[in-house]
Design a protein around this motif. Sequence first.
Motif, PDB file in Angstrom:
ATOM      1  N   ARG A  74      72.817  29.339  32.850  1.00 31.24           N
ATOM      2  CA  ARG A  74      73.393  29.485  31.645  1.00 31.24           C
ATOM      3  C   ARG A  74      72.437  30.141  30.588  1.00 31.24           C
ATOM      4  N   GLU A  75      71.200  29.781  30.649  1.00 29.27           N
ATOM      5  CA  GLU A  75      70.028  30.458  29.758  1.00 29.27           C
ATOM      6  C   GLU A  75      69.660  31.528  30.142  1.00 29.27           C
ATOM      7  N   GLU A  76      69.623  31.815  31.482  1.00 24.29           N
ATOM      8  CA  GLU A  76      69.263  33.053  31.972  1.00 24.29           C
ATOM      9  C   GLU A  76      70.334  34.199  31.848  1.00 24.29           C
ATOM     10  N   ILE A  77      71.562  33.939  31.767  1.00 23.31           N
ATOM     11  CA  ILE A  77      72.640  34.636  31.325  1.00 23.31           C
ATOM     12  C   ILE A  77      72.470  35.033  29.800  1.00 23.31           C
ATOM     13  N   ARG A  78      72.192  34.051  29.081  1.00 27.77           N
ATOM     14  CA  ARG A  78      72.113  34.268  27.600  1.00 27.77           C
ATOM     15  C   ARG A  78      71.123  35.538  27.211  1.00 27.77           C
ATOM     16  N   ASN A  79      70.184  35.528  28.251  1.00 28.37           N
ATOM     17  CA  ASN A  79      69.247  36.784  27.895  1.00 28.37           C
ATOM     18  C   ASN A  79      69.303  37.909  28.652  1.00 28.37           C
ATOM     19  N   SER A  80      70.377  37.881  29.354  1.00 25.20           N
ATOM     20  CA  SER A  80      70.428  39.363  30.313  1.00 25.20           C
ATOM     21  C   SER A  80      71.439  40.505  29.893  1.00 25.20           C
ATOM     22  N   SER A  81      71.217  41.463  30.396  1.00 22.32           N
ATOM     23  CA  SER A  81      71.962  42.665  30.217  1.00 22.32           C
ATOM     24  C   SER A  81      72.783  42.921  31.293  1.00 22.32           C
ATOM     25  N   LEU A  82      72.596  42.398  32.743  1.00 21.40           N
ATOM     26  CA  LEU A  82      73.320  42.647  33.867  1.00 21.40           C
ATOM     27  C   LEU A  82      73.401  41.425  34.484  1.00 21.40           C
ATOM     28  N   VAL A  83      74.679  40.958  34.459  1.00 20.21           N
ATOM     29  CA  VAL A  83      75.186  39.640  35.063  1.00 20.21           C
ATOM     30  C   VAL A  83      75.973  40.116  36.372  1.00 20.21           C
ATOM     31  N   ALA A  84      75.740  39.338  37.557  1.00 18.80           N
ATOM     32  CA  ALA A  84      76.432  39.324  38.746  1.00 18.80           C
ATOM     33  C   ALA A  84      77.162  38.288  38.953  1.00 18.80           C
ATOM     34  N   ASN A  85      78.757  38.745  38.689  1.00 22.96           N
ATOM     35  CA  ASN A  85      79.491  37.523  38.574  1.00 22.96           C
ATOM     36  C   ASN A  85      79.883  36.924  39.946  1.00 22.96           C
ATOM     37  N   PRO A  86      79.711  35.752  40.313  1.00 23.66           N
ATOM     38  CA  PRO A  86      79.983  35.299  41.608  1.00 23.66           C
ATOM     39  C   PRO A  86      81.052  35.650  42.492  1.00 23.66           C
ATOM     40  N   GLY A  87      81.141  35.417  43.734  1.00 26.46           N
ATOM     41  CA  GLY A  87      82.448  35.412  44.677  1.00 26.46           C
ATOM     42  C   GLY A  87      83.159  34.273  44.302  1.00 26.46           C
ATOM     43  N   CYS A  88      84.557  34.485  44.624  1.00 29.37           N
ATOM     44  CA  CYS A  88      85.446  33.241  44.261  1.00 29.37           C
ATOM     45  C   CYS A  88      84.907  32.141  45.389  1.00 29.37           C
ATOM     46  N   PHE A  89      84.715  32.241  46.623  1.00 26.38           N
ATOM     47  CA  PHE A  89      84.539  31.127  47.530  1.00 26.38           C
ATOM     48  C   PHE A  89      83.197  30.733  46.947  1.00 26.38           C
ATOM     49  N   PRO A  90      82.078  31.331  46.887  1.00 23.71           N
ATOM     50  CA  PRO A  90      80.790  30.560  46.549  1.00 23.71           C
ATOM     51  C   PRO A  90      80.834  29.583  45.354  1.00 23.71           C
TER      52      PRO A  90
END
Length: 334
Positions: free
Chosen positions: A132-148
């Motif tokens: 959560r905290e890393e996402i908050r400060n990021s400009s690029l988020v790699a959305n996870p795959g569905c199975f993972p």
Amino acid sequence: MIKVGIIGGTGYTGGELLRVLYNHPEAEISVVTSRSNENKKVSDVHKYLRNIVDLTFTKTDPRSVSECDVVFTAVPHTKAMEIVPRLLDSGIKVIDLSADYRLDFEIYERVYGVKHKDKGRSAVYGLSELYREEIRNSSLVANPGCFPTGAILSAYPIVSKGYVEQIIFDSKTGISGAGASPTDNSHYPNMAENVIPYKLTAHRHLEEMRSILKGVRVSFTPHIVPVIRGILTTAHILLKKTSRLEEIIELYKKYYKKDPFIRVFSDIPSLSYVRGANFCDIGGFALEVENDRLVVVSAIDNLVKGAAGQAVQNMNIMFGLNEKTGLFYPGISP
């Protein structure tokens, strides 16, 4: 108001992004692109959005989304890396729903069999509950795959304590996970009244699971079942030592107590509880003491928590919103 662009809006994930974002009180869908349906009305392709989404697909070109605050790239693997750099250079935040930024680049090239064109780019893995905290400060988020998503969430609390030796994930997925284009496995006569295991030891999502569940041996086998939506994952967690079941359940509840989209309970989750919603239900806890085996079951909607919903959850975090905004509603049951 957050101006949103969607690159690749014609598939199941693109359509689900449109459905979820339409009722988001802080987001405005500005642009939806498509290579195959340029100049067609969105509602002519996604007919369930008639009289709801009044937009036309534009050409797939980063310049078309230049006025957006955030862009979702819902494109095939290997295509996002051609688009994402130009978006970021324009100051646009990106949530990528392909696999192009989920793995270390060397692992990506081995698993996907292509050279990565954007090596060195830093992305945050978008599993909201863990980063959560890393996402908050990021400009690029790699959305996870569905199975993972379903697998990692089913095991992470006990893995984080160092109690686990090995995990074997057995997942059952709905047909929509294969995408909108028909395949042999999604052809009705082949699929109906059947269960089809595939890629028994070599599914691409396995490396994604291993990259997050570090220090633990991880195996994974997926199966297609004759339902449209959902992934039910049974995690066989082999422990280093026996623990009391009550303590394990309490560990999970404590770990996820601040996560609004994780529901932990003792009975076995059902796909019908999460269909159409952004929840991950975790339950069915059982302990086989003589073999130090813990069984945990998770259920998600592969198109929502496994794709579009989680992406919007990440958008909420990136823009400082309550992560429940536009997402906190129940599944469709029955």
